[in-house]
Design an enzyme around this catalytic site. Sequence first.
Site, mmCIF file in Angstrom:
data_model
loop_
_atom_site.group_PDB
_atom_site.id
_atom_site.type_symbol
_atom_site.label_atom_id
_atom_site.label_comp_id
_atom_site.label_asym_id
_atom_site.label_seq_id
_atom_site.Cartn_x
_atom_site.Cartn_y
_atom_site.Cartn_z
ATOM 1 N N ASP A 92 -7.474 -1.566 -0.565
ATOM 2 C CA ASP A 92 -7.646 -1.318 0.873
ATOM 3 C C ASP A 92 -9.071 -1.662 1.331
ATOM 4 O OD1 ASP A 92 -6.884 -0.609 3.387
ATOM 5 O OD2 ASP A 92 -7.105 1.547 3.083
ATOM 6 N N HIS A 136 -8.990 -10.863 3.453
ATOM 7 C CA HIS A 136 -7.964 -10.979 2.404
ATOM 8 C C HIS A 136 -8.345 -12.058 1.393
ATOM 9 C CE1 HIS A 136 -5.701 -8.133 4.601
ATOM 10 N NE2 HIS A 136 -5.333 -8.938 5.577
ATOM 11 N N LEU A 142 -1.270 -9.421 -21.069
ATOM 12 C CA LEU A 142 -1.393 -8.493 -19.939
ATOM 13 C C LEU A 142 -0.275 -8.816 -18.944
ATOM 14 C CD1 LEU A 142 -4.646 -7.447 -18.163
ATOM 15 C CD2 LEU A 142 -2.767 -8.205 -16.758
#
Length: 254
Positions: free
Chosen positions: A32, A49, A143
């Site tokens: 956020d 972003h 991962l």
Amino acid sequence: MSDARSVRPASAPDAQPLDPTRIPSHIAIIMDGNGRWAAARGLHRAAGHRAGLEAVRRTLEACREIGVSILTLYAFSTENWRRPVEEVEALMHLLGEAVADEAAELAREGIQLRVSGELSSLDPWVRREVERVIDLTRENRNLILNVAYNYGGRAEIAAAVRRLARDLTAGLPLDAIDETALERYLYTAGLPDPDLLIRTGGEQRISNFLLWQIAYTELYFCDVYWPDFERTHLLDAIRDYQQRKRRFGGVEGI
Ligand code: FPP
């Protein structure tokens, strides 16, 4: 990671080393603060972003080094469709571009891409790209990068119940429905629950993220805007996590 006994951050040599026996296996992040980061610089939200994508790259690399097995990132919620159309398009484009650009690197680093969310509403080219890279990296084991896109916790549970109901009609016995059975219908089927959930940007709420999966997850909130999230912030969160006593509803030491 070079030392088998400790994981020391390169940028803060005096900081407490991590306990390598208590690295959270699954970290989930609510990224956020991109919009506020951009506004503070007089930029469009989309620039926030884009800067956030750099923080994704840094965090992914740090998780690889530290030995985190699964990183789940909340990239677009089912509620984010309410944002201005330019921002929705920018985020959709960023996902497609990031996945396309990083495909070779993900493959080289042994990273598996997964997506939690409803893929059918993505732009067709973004969906094709995402599905191609999911396929390309399916066997990777170093991962798991699980991107929550067009994801909502309530929508996920409703979709799971719909599919469960269909199987009941097809003969699944009612007694077969327990927590483990229900989990198999979630987007996160097969993944362990997050050990640690980090939210950046100063808000302290869950925003419809992984509602089922975070029943016993440790929560960590930090004020830094996501584009400013550095390796040291991740290490701080893990260090904090390592101080927690996890009891899962039981009693310590029993
Ligand atoms: C929340 O900040 C952030 C988002 C809704 C998007 C997160 C997306 C990225 C970091 C880039 C793409 C990531 C991947 C994995 C491809 P906000 O816009 O709500 O910030 P604000 O609260 O300051 O307005």
